[in-house]
Motif scaffolding. Structure first.
Motif, short mmCIF file in Angstrom:
data_model
loop_
_atom_site.label_atom_id
_atom_site.label_comp_id
_atom_site.label_asym_id
_atom_site.label_seq_id
_atom_site.Cartn_x
_atom_site.Cartn_y
_atom_site.Cartn_z
N LEU A 59 0.83 -1.21 0.00
CA LEU A 59 0.00 0.00 0.00
C LEU A 59 0.86 1.26 0.00
CD1 LEU A 59 -2.70 1.49 0.25
CD2 LEU A 59 -2.56 1.16 2.74
N SER A 60 1.88 1.29 0.84
CA SER A 60 2.75 2.46 0.92
C SER A 60 3.45 2.73 -0.40
CB SER A 60 3.79 2.28 2.03
OG SER A 60 3.17 2.18 3.29
N GLY A 61 3.98 1.67 -1.01
CA GLY A 61 4.67 1.83 -2.28
C GLY A 61 3.75 2.35 -3.38
N LEU A 62 2.53 1.81 -3.45
CA LEU A 62 1.57 2.26 -4.45
C LEU A 62 1.21 3.72 -4.25
CD1 LEU A 62 -0.84 -0.80 -4.77
CD2 LEU A 62 0.48 0.24 -6.61
N LEU A 63 0.96 4.13 -2.99
CA LEU A 63 0.60 5.51 -2.71
C LEU A 63 1.74 6.46 -3.08
CD1 LEU A 63 -1.26 5.16 0.71
CD2 LEU A 63 -2.27 5.79 -1.48
N MET A 64 2.97 6.08 -2.75
CA MET A 64 4.11 6.94 -3.05
C MET A 64 4.29 7.10 -4.56
SD MET A 64 6.73 5.57 -0.09
CE MET A 64 8.18 6.42 -0.74
N LEU A 65 4.19 6.01 -5.30
CA LEU A 65 4.32 6.08 -6.76
C LEU A 65 3.20 6.92 -7.37
CD1 LEU A 65 5.27 2.38 -7.55
CD2 LEU A 65 6.64 4.36 -8.16
N ALA A 66 1.97 6.73 -6.88
CA ALA A 66 0.82 7.44 -7.43
C ALA A 66 0.92 8.94 -7.16
CB ALA A 66 -0.48 6.88 -6.85
N ILE A 67 1.25 9.32 -5.92
CA ILE A 67 1.33 10.74 -5.58
C ILE A 67 2.45 11.42 -6.36
CG2 ILE A 67 1.82 12.38 -3.71
CD1 ILE A 67 0.45 10.37 -1.80
#
Length: 403
Positions: free
Chosen positions: A192-200
């Motif tokens: 979840l953290s990795g996806l959020l960081m990439l998306a933002i």
């Protein structure tokens, strides 16, 4: 008169040559200092996890995620857990080649740390920014950063390279996509953290016109998708099992956050909330100061959201404070002027008291470990990895005793 001109010309040429020599010496000194700084970082933060196989609640699931890759059980078809088929990388045991694979990941994580730090030094020519980053990062590390969060900081380092950095950006963005895809298969929180960081990061690059959507889809999202497909086929026997596993992992993670919740001390929760709010204020202020620092601070907010939840479900604030400090250390690394270094150092210093106060609260699993400021622990991890054969024999003997 002509002789006088010749003398004066000779003096000018000698002075210019001396100036070039001094500038050259100065550059060599800065480069030497930079190499010493990143060498210290490499050693002081080198990860390592050498645990024997043992009975108990937590050791049992750790053994499970390490042994499953050597069975016929498949995640998504036979197994559902908050860890994925690569979960053994963040909780390795000496099963099969798991410890060897984990050692390779530890080395790669440090190469990312050192390589990105040197890139920013060469980009800004600011030794002060590199030195300040090293101090801040080691301080963050001294509050305890487990490997999954260390990998998230690695992801943030890769994303700190901006599309405005030209031909270097696709390389770092591709590596970020690959790492993000890898993290998806380790554990739910890291995914979840990795996806959020990439998306933002991707959205902000486009909104601030640093990159076009096409470029962002090519890097980092195409490497991310490729990594997911390759691992899904190789480790989960096909895409249908991958899709099933993702849905069930989300469901099990949601249930875990309820069934495994433990009441944390009020003071610790308040400190966590205040530190998170202060981090958001800092990011907002950075938006008025420097675009690059703002983007780095903003995409780490996605990881901080997951870290907050992870820290206060049942872990007594263990992850949040160190992760926030690590994020601000990387913000500091991107500072391109002395003024921005001072601002970055000031905002980092604002959050340190929150971590320090949390570390002495009853029920906190986030104690300050001043010994981690020195390279001794990291050097011991390096030495153990270099003598992995002896370490594995020692682990085998300890495991037999415990079992």
């Amino acid at each position: 008169r002509s002789k006088l001109r010749l003398v004066l010309r000779g003096v000018d040429e000698a002075g210019a040559a001396a100036g070039r020599g001094l500038r050259g010496s100065g550059r060599r000194l800065r480069v030497t200092a930079a190499l010493l700084i990143v060498g210290y970082l490499f050693l002081a933060t080198f990860p390592g996890w050498y645990a024997p196989i043992s009975p108990g609640l937590d050791p049992s699931w750790a053994y499970g995620i390490n042994v499953l890759p050597y069975t016929d059980f498949v995640f998504g078809r036979d197994v559902v857990f908050t860890f994925g088929p690569l979960g053994y990388f963040v909780s390795p045991l000496d099963v099969g080649s798991n410890l060897v694979q984990a050692g390779g990941l530890w080395i790669l994580s440090q190469i990312i740390l050192v390589g990105t730090a040197l890139f920013h030094f060469l980009r800004t020519k600011r030794l002060l920014a590199l030195a300040a980053f090293a101090v801040a990062y080691v301080v963050a590390f001294s509050f305890g950063i487990p490997l999954d969060y260390q990998l998230l900081l690695n992801l943030g380092l890769l994303l700190s390279v901006s599309p405005r950095d030209g031909s270097s950006w696709p390389i770092f963005a591709t590596l970020a996509g690959v790492l993000g895809g890898f993290l998806l298969f380790t554990k739910a929180g890291a995914a979840l953290s990795g996806l959020l960081m990439l998306a933002i990061a991707s959205v902000l690059w486009v909104l601030r016109r640093d990159a076009r959507w096409r470029s962002v889809l090519l890097t980092p999202w195409a490497p991310f998708a490729l990594m997911v497909v390759v691992i899904g086929i190789a480790r989960m026997d096909g895409i249908p099992n991958l899709i099933t596993w993702l849905g069930l992992m989300i469901e099990s993670a949601r249930g875990y956050s309820v069934s495994m919740s433990m009441e944390a001390p009020t003071a610790l929760v308040v400190l966590g909330i205040l530190a998170s709010l202060m981090y958001l204020v800092i990011v907002a202020v950075l938006g008025r100061v420097d675009g690059r620092m703002f983007i780095v601070g903003a995409f780490f907010a996605g990881g901080a959201f997951s870290a907050f939840k992870h820290s206060f479900v049942r872990h007594g604030g263990r992850f949040l404070f160190a992760f926030l400090l690590g994020a601000l250390a990387i913000v500091l690394l991107t500072a391109s002027t002395k003024r921005l270094v001072i601002i970055g150092g000031a905002v980092f210093a604002i959050l340190v008291p929150f971590a320090a106060l949390a570390s002495v609260q009853s029920g906190c699993i986030c104690p300050w470990q001043p010994a981690l400021l020195a390279p001794g622990r990291g050097w011991e991890n390096v030495r153990t990895l270099m003598d992995l054969g002896d370490a594995r024999r020692d682990l085998a003997a300890r495991s037999r005793e415990l079992l």
